[in-house]
Design a protein around this motif. Structure first.
Motif, PDB file in Angstrom:
ATOM      1  N   ASP A 146       0.874  -1.160   0.012  1.00  0.00           N
ATOM      2  CA  ASP A 146      -0.064  -0.099   0.082  1.00  0.00           C
ATOM      3  C   ASP A 146       0.924   1.231   0.040  1.00  0.00           C
ATOM      4  O   ASP A 146       2.132   1.390   0.641  1.00  0.00           O
ATOM      5  CB  ASP A 146      -0.977  -0.201   1.324  1.00  0.00           C
ATOM      6  CG  ASP A 146      -1.932  -1.162   1.029  1.00  0.00           C
ATOM      7  OD1 ASP A 146      -2.622  -1.180  -0.104  1.00  0.00           O
ATOM      8  OD2 ASP A 146      -2.365  -1.875   2.403  1.00  0.00           O
ATOM      9  N   GLY A 147       0.398   2.385  -0.653  1.00  0.00           N
ATOM     10  CA  GLY A 147       1.356   3.551  -0.813  1.00  0.00           C
ATOM     11  C   GLY A 147       0.472   4.749  -0.776  1.00  0.00           C
ATOM     12  O   GLY A 147      -0.811   4.809  -0.852  1.00  0.00           O
ATOM     13  N   TYR A 148       1.118   5.640  -0.398  1.00  0.00           N
ATOM     14  CA  TYR A 148       0.527   6.991  -0.035  1.00  0.00           C
ATOM     15  C   TYR A 148       1.556   8.220  -0.623  1.00  0.00           C
ATOM     16  O   TYR A 148       2.828   8.111  -0.237  1.00  0.00           O
ATOM     17  CB  TYR A 148       0.106   7.322   1.480  1.00  0.00           C
ATOM     18  CG  TYR A 148      -0.389   8.885   1.482  1.00  0.00           C
ATOM     19  CD1 TYR A 148      -1.731   9.233   1.243  1.00  0.00           C
ATOM     20  CD2 TYR A 148       0.412   9.803   2.060  1.00  0.00           C
ATOM     21  CE1 TYR A 148      -2.166  10.399   1.451  1.00  0.00           C
ATOM     22  CE2 TYR A 148      -0.045  11.112   2.350  1.00  0.00           C
ATOM     23  CZ  TYR A 148      -1.519  11.436   2.021  1.00  0.00           C
ATOM     24  OH  TYR A 148      -1.951  12.659   2.153  1.00  0.00           O
ATOM     25  N   GLY A 149       0.881   9.225  -1.286  1.00  0.00           N
ATOM     26  CA  GLY A 149       1.908  10.064  -2.017  1.00  0.00           C
ATOM     27  C   GLY A 149       1.217  11.250  -2.815  1.00  0.00           C
ATOM     28  O   GLY A 149       0.097  11.598  -2.497  1.00  0.00           O
ATOM     29  N   ASN A 150       2.068  11.982  -3.376  1.00  0.00           N
ATOM     30  CA  ASN A 150       1.829  13.051  -4.212  1.00  0.00           C
ATOM     31  C   ASN A 150       1.643  12.831  -5.803  1.00  0.00           C
ATOM     32  O   ASN A 150       2.491  12.332  -6.059  1.00  0.00           O
ATOM     33  CB  ASN A 150       2.575  14.265  -3.948  1.00  0.00           C
ATOM     34  CG  ASN A 150       2.590  14.986  -2.842  1.00  0.00           C
ATOM     35  OD1 ASN A 150       1.593  14.860  -1.694  1.00  0.00           O
ATOM     36  ND2 ASN A 150       3.831  15.242  -2.147  1.00  0.00           N
ATOM     37  N   LEU A 151       0.575  13.065  -6.494  1.00  0.00           N
ATOM     38  CA  LEU A 151       0.195  12.793  -7.742  1.00  0.00           C
ATOM     39  C   LEU A 151      -0.125  14.002  -8.542  1.00  0.00           C
ATOM     40  O   LEU A 151      -0.897  14.820  -8.369  1.00  0.00           O
ATOM     41  CB  LEU A 151      -0.775  11.867  -7.704  1.00  0.00           C
ATOM     42  CG  LEU A 151      -1.327  11.301  -9.028  1.00  0.00           C
ATOM     43  CD1 LEU A 151      -0.509  10.491  -9.821  1.00  0.00           C
ATOM     44  CD2 LEU A 151      -2.746  10.690  -8.814  1.00  0.00           C
ATOM     45  N   LYS A 152       0.567  13.983  -9.798  1.00  0.00           N
ATOM     46  CA  LYS A 152       0.112  14.757 -10.896  1.00  0.00           C
ATOM     47  C   LYS A 152      -0.046  14.059 -12.267  1.00  0.00           C
ATOM     48  O   LYS A 152       0.765  13.073 -12.514  1.00  0.00           O
ATOM     49  CB  LYS A 152       1.018  16.043 -11.209  1.00  0.00           C
ATOM     50  CG  LYS A 152       1.047  17.030 -10.024  1.00  0.00           C
ATOM     51  CD  LYS A 152       2.168  17.866 -10.473  1.00  0.00           C
ATOM     52  CE  LYS A 152       2.004  18.900 -11.802  1.00  0.00           C
ATOM     53  NZ  LYS A 152       2.991  20.011 -11.846  1.00  0.00           N
ATOM     54  N   PHE A 153      -1.170  14.290 -12.699  1.00  0.00           N
ATOM     55  CA  PHE A 153      -1.381  13.320 -14.102  1.00  0.00           C
ATOM     56  C   PHE A 153      -1.631  14.114 -15.384  1.00  0.00           C
ATOM     57  O   PHE A 153      -1.826  15.385 -15.375  1.00  0.00           O
ATOM     58  CB  PHE A 153      -2.528  12.297 -13.626  1.00  0.00           C
ATOM     59  CG  PHE A 153      -3.773  12.830 -12.842  1.00  0.00           C
ATOM     60  CD1 PHE A 153      -4.837  13.375 -13.768  1.00  0.00           C
ATOM     61  CD2 PHE A 153      -3.765  13.073 -11.623  1.00  0.00           C
ATOM     62  CE1 PHE A 153      -5.844  14.090 -12.954  1.00  0.00           C
ATOM     63  CE2 PHE A 153      -4.993  13.503 -11.090  1.00  0.00           C
ATOM     64  CZ  PHE A 153      -6.004  14.120 -12.011  1.00  0.00           C
TER      65      PHE A 153
ATOM     66  N   ASN B 232       5.764   3.472   0.625  1.00  0.00           N
ATOM     67  CA  ASN B 232       5.046   2.487   0.560  1.00  0.00           C
ATOM     68  C   ASN B 232       5.276   1.473   1.546  1.00  0.00           C
ATOM     69  O   ASN B 232       6.458   1.295   2.052  1.00  0.00           O
ATOM     70  CB  ASN B 232       5.587   1.975  -0.801  1.00  0.00           C
ATOM     71  CG  ASN B 232       5.561   2.689  -1.993  1.00  0.00           C
ATOM     72  OD1 ASN B 232       4.252   3.108  -2.373  1.00  0.00           O
ATOM     73  ND2 ASN B 232       6.573   2.990  -2.747  1.00  0.00           N
ATOM     74  N   LEU B 233       4.490   0.520   2.109  1.00  0.00           N
ATOM     75  CA  LEU B 233       4.686  -0.196   2.954  1.00  0.00           C
ATOM     76  C   LEU B 233       4.312  -1.508   2.199  1.00  0.00           C
ATOM     77  O   LEU B 233       3.210  -1.850   1.894  1.00  0.00           O
ATOM     78  CB  LEU B 233       3.872   0.079   4.088  1.00  0.00           C
ATOM     79  CG  LEU B 233       3.721  -1.279   5.180  1.00  0.00           C
ATOM     80  CD1 LEU B 233       5.039  -1.585   5.755  1.00  0.00           C
ATOM     81  CD2 LEU B 233       2.644  -0.908   6.434  1.00  0.00           C
ATOM     82  N   SER B 234       5.040  -2.632   2.189  1.00  0.00           N
ATOM     83  CA  SER B 234       4.971  -4.146   1.868  1.00  0.00           C
ATOM     84  C   SER B 234       4.827  -5.145   3.040  1.00  0.00           C
ATOM     85  O   SER B 234       5.762  -5.010   3.803  1.00  0.00           O
ATOM     86  CB  SER B 234       6.030  -4.440   0.761  1.00  0.00           C
ATOM     87  OG  SER B 234       5.972  -3.400  -0.144  1.00  0.00           O
ATOM     88  N   LEU B 235       3.998  -5.967   2.956  1.00  0.00           N
ATOM     89  CA  LEU B 235       4.127  -7.348   3.468  1.00  0.00           C
ATOM     90  C   LEU B 235       4.391  -8.376   2.710  1.00  0.00           C
ATOM     91  O   LEU B 235       3.772  -8.501   1.676  1.00  0.00           O
ATOM     92  CB  LEU B 235       2.811  -7.506   4.303  1.00  0.00           C
ATOM     93  CG  LEU B 235       2.129  -6.477   5.152  1.00  0.00           C
ATOM     94  CD1 LEU B 235       0.834  -7.043   5.787  1.00  0.00           C
ATOM     95  CD2 LEU B 235       3.093  -6.101   6.277  1.00  0.00           C
ATOM     96  N   GLU B 236       5.456  -9.196   3.124  1.00  0.00           N
ATOM     97  CA  GLU B 236       5.942 -10.222   2.188  1.00  0.00           C
ATOM     98  C   GLU B 236       5.916 -11.677   2.807  1.00  0.00           C
ATOM     99  O   GLU B 236       6.433 -11.645   3.842  1.00  0.00           O
ATOM    100  CB  GLU B 236       7.266  -9.895   1.640  1.00  0.00           C
ATOM    101  CG  GLU B 236       8.045 -10.876   1.005  1.00  0.00           C
ATOM    102  CD  GLU B 236       9.387 -10.538   0.496  1.00  0.00           C
ATOM    103  OE1 GLU B 236       9.713  -9.769  -0.186  1.00  0.00           O
ATOM    104  OE2 GLU B 236      10.475 -11.144   1.525  1.00  0.00           O
ATOM    105  N   PHE B 237       5.432 -12.412   2.161  1.00  0.00           N
ATOM    106  CA  PHE B 237       5.062 -13.983   2.501  1.00  0.00           C
ATOM    107  C   PHE B 237       5.878 -14.721   1.653  1.00  0.00           C
ATOM    108  O   PHE B 237       5.532 -14.600   0.442  1.00  0.00           O
ATOM    109  CB  PHE B 237       3.622 -14.182   2.796  1.00  0.00           C
ATOM    110  CG  PHE B 237       2.681 -13.411   3.808  1.00  0.00           C
ATOM    111  CD1 PHE B 237       2.776 -13.605   5.128  1.00  0.00           C
ATOM    112  CD2 PHE B 237       2.215 -12.129   3.139  1.00  0.00           C
ATOM    113  CE1 PHE B 237       2.171 -12.730   5.897  1.00  0.00           C
ATOM    114  CE2 PHE B 237       1.522 -11.220   3.847  1.00  0.00           C
ATOM    115  CZ  PHE B 237       1.387 -11.417   5.244  1.00  0.00           C
TER     116      PHE B 237
END
Length: 336
Positions: free
Chosen positions: A48-55, A325-330
């Protein structure tokens, strides 16, 4: 959130997890520093991620403000305010899923998909742009161990990106034309769709100073080709000196082929809690430019269609994303 704040937050997360692992570690961390990689291992990652975006559509609409003024000779108070605000970045959220298979930790095969969206604007945001992107990638990689603690890798992905932007707004404005008061009521419905595909190469570094801690850096180079289309519908009521001076509806369509080029860079700090579970804190930067190869715009006027086709064809539009970003890895090994 500014770049400095994003980086500061990431550093704080890194320090806090470093202190945690310095004090507490499970039996996995007591293994020797060097151990042979598994012959087969499968990974599942949820990010999951959180940020700034221009498109790209932000640039498109901003350019239209100037073009409309040159063509129609209309300048209003709200037009001037919207022009500067169209360049502001949105907050964004993303969710990515990735499935990866590794053979001897060198040969890797992966499938990944990401959904990205801007956070819905508030009542004070007259842009009312809703952006969605779907990214799908499938690829292979080879990572060569220069030492037990350092891997250098290359990757190759087949990438498919689809972007959808909608704008539905009721536009009311007032101003002056030739020193006469003017008011405008203008509902607008627009939809932009862009889809691009291509092969994306990448380079990677994996530094493993500790058994439970790794630093990953990667960069991917995008050179995609695709198409963009737009449909547009509006109805305009214009009053000058309280007299209806104009009332008309309009529809328009456009279509063109585009190139989508740029880079994605990511820096990740990996903390391995055990042989099967890890977390990854990361920061990614994406910068792309969209250019038209050919373009056609069609509305009710042949002259206007030719004019807008020529103007829009020369435009460059940009995509920018900075995200924590934060990742969970299994993961699970199998076989000999």
């Amino acid at each position: 959130m500014s770049h400095n704040k994003l980086i500061l937050t990431l550093v704080m997360m890194f320090l806090s997890f470093g202190n945690l692992f310095a004090k507490e570690y499970d039996s996995t961390h007591e293994l020797p520093e060097v151990r042979q990689p598994d012959k087969h291992r499968v990974y599942l990652r949820i990010t999951d991620g959180y940020g700034n975006l221009k498109f790209p559509v932000q640039n498109r609409i901003q350019n239209e403000v100037i073009t409309s003024y040159l063509v129609n000779d209309v300048f209003t108070y709200q037009t001037s305010g919207n022009y500067s605000k169209l360049d502001d970045a949105y907050s964004s959220t993303s969710g990515q899923r990735e499935l990866e298979y590794r053979y001897m930790d060198k040969f890797r095969f992966f499938i990944e998909n990401r959904n990205l969206a801007n956070i819905d604007p508030g009542q004070s945001d007259s842009r009312l742009l809703q952006f969605r992107e779907r990214y799908n990638g499938i690829g292979v990689g080879y990572f060569h161990p220069l030492s037990p603690n350092l891997n250098v890798g290359v990757s190759l992905r087949q990438v498919d990106i689809e972007q959808l932007t909608k704008r539905q707004v009721l536009f009311y404005d007032f101003g002056f034309r030739n020193f006469n008061s003017i008011s405008i009521l203008n509902p607008i419905s627009r939809e932009f769709t862009m889809r691009a595909q291509g092969i994306t190469p990448g380079i990677h570094l994996e530094f493993k100073p500790l058994r439970w801690f790794e630093i990953h850096f990667g960069r991917q180079m995008f050179n995609l080709s695709g198409t963009e289309s737009q449909n547009y519908a509006t109805y305009l009521i214009e009053r000058t000196r309280n007299i209806v001076s104009q009332e008309q509806g309009a529809v328009a369509f456009s279509n063109g082929t585009v190139s989508y080029t740029g880079e994605k860079s990511n820096l990740d700090f990996v903390f391995r809690f055990s042989s099967w579970f890890a977390t990854k804190w990361g920061y990614s930067i994406e910068r792309y430019t969209m250019k038209y190869k050919n373009y056609a715009y069609l509305n009710e006027s042949i002259a206007s269609s030719l004019f807008y086709s020529a103007i829009d064809r020369t435009q460059k539009q940009s995509f920018q994303l900075d995200s924590i970003n934060l990742s969970l890895e299994f993961s699970k090994s199998f076989g000999e």
